[in-house]
Design a protein around this motif. Structure first.
Motif, PDB file in Angstrom:
ATOM      1  N   ASN A  42       1.518  17.184   7.728  1.00  0.00           N
ATOM      2  CA  ASN A  42       1.437  18.343   6.821  1.00  0.00           C
ATOM      3  C   ASN A  42       1.548  17.963   5.350  1.00  0.00           C
ATOM      4  N   VAL A  43       2.524  17.125   5.009  1.00  0.00           N
ATOM      5  CA  VAL A  43       2.807  16.854   3.594  1.00  0.00           C
ATOM      6  C   VAL A  43       1.830  15.860   2.963  1.00  0.00           C
ATOM      7  N   TYR A  44       0.825  15.417   3.727  1.00  0.00           N
ATOM      8  CA  TYR A  44      -0.167  14.490   3.184  1.00  0.00           C
ATOM      9  C   TYR A  44      -1.553  15.125   3.109  1.00  0.00           C
ATOM     10  N   LEU A  45      -1.624  16.442   3.274  1.00  0.00           N
ATOM     11  CA  LEU A  45      -2.900  17.146   3.326  1.00  0.00           C
ATOM     12  C   LEU A  45      -3.299  17.710   1.971  1.00  0.00           C
ATOM     13  N   ILE A  46      -4.603  17.804   1.765  1.00  0.00           N
ATOM     14  CA  ILE A  46      -5.138  18.488   0.597  1.00  0.00           C
ATOM     15  C   ILE A  46      -6.107  19.553   1.087  1.00  0.00           C
ATOM     16  N   SER A  47      -6.355  20.548   0.261  1.00  0.00           N
ATOM     17  CA  SER A  47      -7.241  21.636   0.645  1.00  0.00           C
ATOM     18  C   SER A  47      -8.675  21.140   0.766  1.00  0.00           C
ATOM     19  N   ASN A  48      -9.385  21.658   1.752  1.00  0.00           N
ATOM     20  CA  ASN A  48     -10.785  21.320   2.024  1.00  0.00           C
ATOM     21  C   ASN A  48     -10.905  19.898   2.566  1.00  0.00           C
ATOM     22  N   GLN A  49     -11.652  18.997   1.908  1.00  0.00           N
ATOM     23  CA  GLN A  49     -11.969  17.703   2.507  1.00  0.00           C
ATOM     24  C   GLN A  49     -10.845  16.698   2.386  1.00  0.00           C
ATOM     25  N   ASN A  50     -10.396  16.205   3.536  1.00  0.00           N
ATOM     26  CA  ASN A  50      -9.378  15.168   3.618  1.00  0.00           C
ATOM     27  C   ASN A  50     -10.021  13.878   4.114  1.00  0.00           C
ATOM     28  N   THR A  51      -9.414  12.740   3.743  1.00  0.00           N
ATOM     29  CA  THR A  51      -9.944  11.439   4.163  1.00  0.00           C
ATOM     30  C   THR A  51      -8.896  10.678   4.966  1.00  0.00           C
ATOM     31  N   LEU A  52      -9.252  10.363   6.201  1.00  0.00           N
ATOM     32  CA  LEU A  52      -8.400   9.583   7.102  1.00  0.00           C
ATOM     33  C   LEU A  52      -9.019   8.200   7.244  1.00  0.00           C
ATOM     34  N   SER A  53      -8.253   7.154   6.942  1.00  0.00           N
ATOM     35  CA  SER A  53      -8.805   5.797   6.896  1.00  0.00           C
ATOM     36  C   SER A  53      -8.049   4.851   7.824  1.00  0.00           C
ATOM     37  N   PHE A  54      -8.803   3.924   8.412  1.00  0.00           N
ATOM     38  CA  PHE A  54      -8.242   2.883   9.279  1.00  0.00           C
ATOM     39  C   PHE A  54      -8.702   1.520   8.770  1.00  0.00           C
ATOM     40  N   GLU A  55      -7.772   0.574   8.737  1.00  0.00           N
ATOM     41  CA  GLU A  55      -8.097  -0.786   8.336  1.00  0.00           C
ATOM     42  C   GLU A  55      -7.394  -1.762   9.263  1.00  0.00           C
ATOM     43  N   LEU A  56      -8.156  -2.662   9.850  1.00  0.00           N
ATOM     44  CA  LEU A  56      -7.591  -3.712  10.689  1.00  0.00           C
ATOM     45  C   LEU A  56      -7.126  -4.835   9.783  1.00  0.00           C
ATOM     46  N   LEU A  57      -5.845  -5.146   9.822  1.00  0.00           N
ATOM     47  CA  LEU A  57      -5.258  -6.121   8.914  1.00  0.00           C
ATOM     48  C   LEU A  57      -5.329  -7.527   9.500  1.00  0.00           C
ATOM     49  N   PRO A  58      -5.305  -8.545   8.641  1.00  0.00           N
ATOM     50  CA  PRO A  58      -5.303  -9.928   9.135  1.00  0.00           C
ATOM     51  C   PRO A  58      -4.073 -10.198   9.995  1.00  0.00           C
ATOM     52  N   ILE A  59      -4.227 -11.122  10.918  1.00  0.00           N
ATOM     53  CA  ILE A  59      -3.123 -11.509  11.794  1.00  0.00           C
ATOM     54  C   ILE A  59      -2.281 -12.559  11.072  1.00  0.00           C
ATOM     55  N   GLU A  60      -1.008 -12.265  10.912  1.00  0.00           N
ATOM     56  CA  GLU A  60      -0.114 -13.206  10.250  1.00  0.00           C
ATOM     57  C   GLU A  60       0.456 -14.180  11.278  1.00  0.00           C
ATOM     58  N   PRO A  61       0.824 -15.399  10.831  1.00  0.00           N
ATOM     59  CA  PRO A  61       1.358 -16.414  11.777  1.00  0.00           C
ATOM     60  C   PRO A  61       2.521 -15.902  12.611  1.00  0.00           C
ATOM     61  N   ILE A  62       3.394 -15.091  12.007  1.00  0.00           N
ATOM     62  CA  ILE A  62       4.577 -14.600  12.724  1.00  0.00           C
ATOM     63  C   ILE A  62       4.211 -13.653  13.861  1.00  0.00           C
ATOM     64  N   GLN A  63       2.954 -13.149  13.844  1.00  0.00           N
ATOM     65  CA  GLN A  63       2.529 -12.176  14.851  1.00  0.00           C
ATOM     66  C   GLN A  63       1.754 -12.810  16.001  1.00  0.00           C
ATOM     67  N   ASN A  64       1.610 -14.123  15.997  1.00  0.00           N
ATOM     68  CA  ASN A  64       0.792 -14.792  17.006  1.00  0.00           C
ATOM     69  C   ASN A  64       1.268 -14.522  18.426  1.00  0.00           C
ATOM     70  N   ASP A  65       2.579 -14.366  18.607  1.00  0.00           N
ATOM     71  CA  ASP A  65       3.112 -14.177  19.952  1.00  0.00           C
ATOM     72  C   ASP A  65       2.733 -12.816  20.530  1.00  0.00           C
ATOM     73  N   LEU A  66       2.204 -11.926  19.717  1.00  0.00           N
ATOM     74  CA  LEU A  66       1.758 -10.623  20.211  1.00  0.00           C
ATOM     75  C   LEU A  66       0.313 -10.658  20.701  1.00  0.00           C
ATOM     76  N   ASN A  67      -0.345 -11.807  20.528  1.00  0.00           N
ATOM     77  CA  ASN A  67      -1.743 -11.955  20.944  1.00  0.00           C
ATOM     78  C   ASN A  67      -2.624 -10.865  20.338  1.00  0.00           C
ATOM     79  N   LEU A  68      -2.516 -10.686  19.041  1.00  0.00           N
ATOM     80  CA  LEU A  68      -3.272  -9.637  18.374  1.00  0.00           C
ATOM     81  C   LEU A  68      -4.763  -9.985  18.361  1.00  0.00           C
TER      82      LEU A  68
END
Length: 267
Positions: A42-68
Motif C-alpha cells: 500500500n505505502v509504495y503505490l502511486i495513482s494510475n500507472q505503477n512500475t514493478l521491476s525485477f532484477e536478477l543480481l550477480p551471485i556473490e562468492p558467499i552465496q555459492n553454497d546456495l547453488n544460485l
C-alpha cells in the motif's frame, strides 16, 4: 474501508533478486524456493500507472553454497483485498500486470511468470494501474537535494537515540512513516504509534547488534530517483539491528527523505 494490496512471489529455485515498486526496494537478496513470499505494498503505490521491476543480481562468492542459478522463473501475482477479508492466493481482486517490452505488444495478465537470465535478460518491468493510494509526492519526481554528510549524520543521531533509549524523540522522527501507515492501512495513528513504540522498546532492551564493527560507519543508499535514502551500517546491516536472543535478532530498515526542510524517517 481501505484495501490491502498484496504482491506474492514464488520461485522453484533460490535466487538473488532485487524487486522494486516505483523505485522502492521491496526485496533485495535471496528469494527462497517454494516459499510464497508476500508483500503488503500500500505505502509504495502511486495513482494510475505503477512500475514493478525485477532484477536478477550477480551471485556473490558467499552465496555459492546456495547453488544460485543464472536463470530463474518467478511466479508473481498482485491482488487487492477489502479490510477484513481472509487473504488467500485464490481470493481477492486480481490486478493485471503488463510487461514493459519496447517494440512488442504484450497483454495484461493476472498470473505472471517472470523469466530472468543473467546477464542477458536480468531486468524486466511491469506496469499496473490503481487509484486507491497515491504516495507519488514522496516516491516520484526530481532528486531530493540532501547531502551525504547530512544523511550520515542523521543516521548516527538515530543510533544515539536508540542507545540512549530516547523513545520519545525516536518516535518523533518516525512521525511521517506512522502517518503514511495510518492512511494506507485505515488504522488510527495512535494505534500504530503504540504498537511501533512497543516494538522499538523491545529492541532497545536487547541493544545494538554485537557483531557490528566499531566505530560504526553509516552510509546512505539512494532509491526512487534519489528521493528516498536507505540508511545502513557498513558493511551492509540495517541501521537498527539488535543483539540476538533465543528468537533471533530484531531489525528495522530505515528509509529517510527531506521533510519540511529536514530529514525524517518515511519508510
Amino acid at each position: 474501508m481501505p484495501k490491502f494490496y498484496y504482491l506474492t512471489c514464488n520461485t522453484t529455485q533460490n535466487c538473488n533478486v532485487l524487486i522494486t515498486l516505483n523505485g522502492f526496494p521491496l526485496h533485495q537478496g535471496i528469494l527462497y524456493k517454494d516459499i510464497n513470499t508476500p508483500f503488503i505494498v500500500n505505502v509504495y503505490l502511486i495513482s494510475n500507472q505503477n512500475t514493478l521491476s525485477f532484477e536478477l543480481l550477480p551471485i556473490e562468492p558467499i552465496q555459492n553454497d546456495l547453488n544460485l542459478p543464472s536463470k530463474v522463473n518467478i511466479d508473481v501475482k498482485l491482488r487487492s483485498y477489502e479490510a477484513g477479508e481472509i487473504v488467500t492466493p485464490e481470493d481477492g481482486q486480481v490486478i493485471l500486470l503488463t510487461e514493459v517490452a519496447p517494440g512488442n505488444l504484450t497483454l495484461p495478465s493476472s498470473e505472471v511468470d517472470v523469466k530472468l537470465d543473467f546477464p542477458l535478460h536480468s531486468n524486466i518491468d511491469y506496469h499496473f494501474n490503481q487509484s486507491d493510494f497515491n504516495y507519488a509526492q514522496l516516491l516520484v519526481g526530481q532528486p531530493q537535494i540532501v547531502s551525504t554528510t547530512e544523511l550520515e549524520r542523521y543516521g548516527h543521531y538515530l543510533l544515539e537515540l536508540f542507545r540512549q533509549q530516547n523513545i520519545a524523540q525516536l518516535m518523533h522522527e518516525l512521525a511521517p512513516k506512522i502517518h503514511h501507515l495510518s492512511t494506507s492501512h485505515g488504522i488510527a495513528t495512535a494505534t500504530i504509534n503504540s504498537e511501533l513504540r512497543s516494538l522499538i522498546l523491545e529492541m532497545m532492551q536487547l541493544g545494538l547488534d554485537e557483531t557490528l564493527e566499531y566505530p560504526l560507519i553509516v552510509r546512505a543508499r539512494p532509491w526512487c530517483n534519489q528521493r528516498l535514502f536507505e540508511l545502513y551500517v557498513e558493511p551492509d546491516k540495517e541501521l537498527l539491528s539488535t543483539k540476538e536472543n533465543e528468537e533471533g535478532l530484531m531489525k528495522m530498515p530505515v528509509f529517510v527523505a527531506a521533510v519540511n526542510g529536514g530529514v525524517k524517517i518515511v519508510r
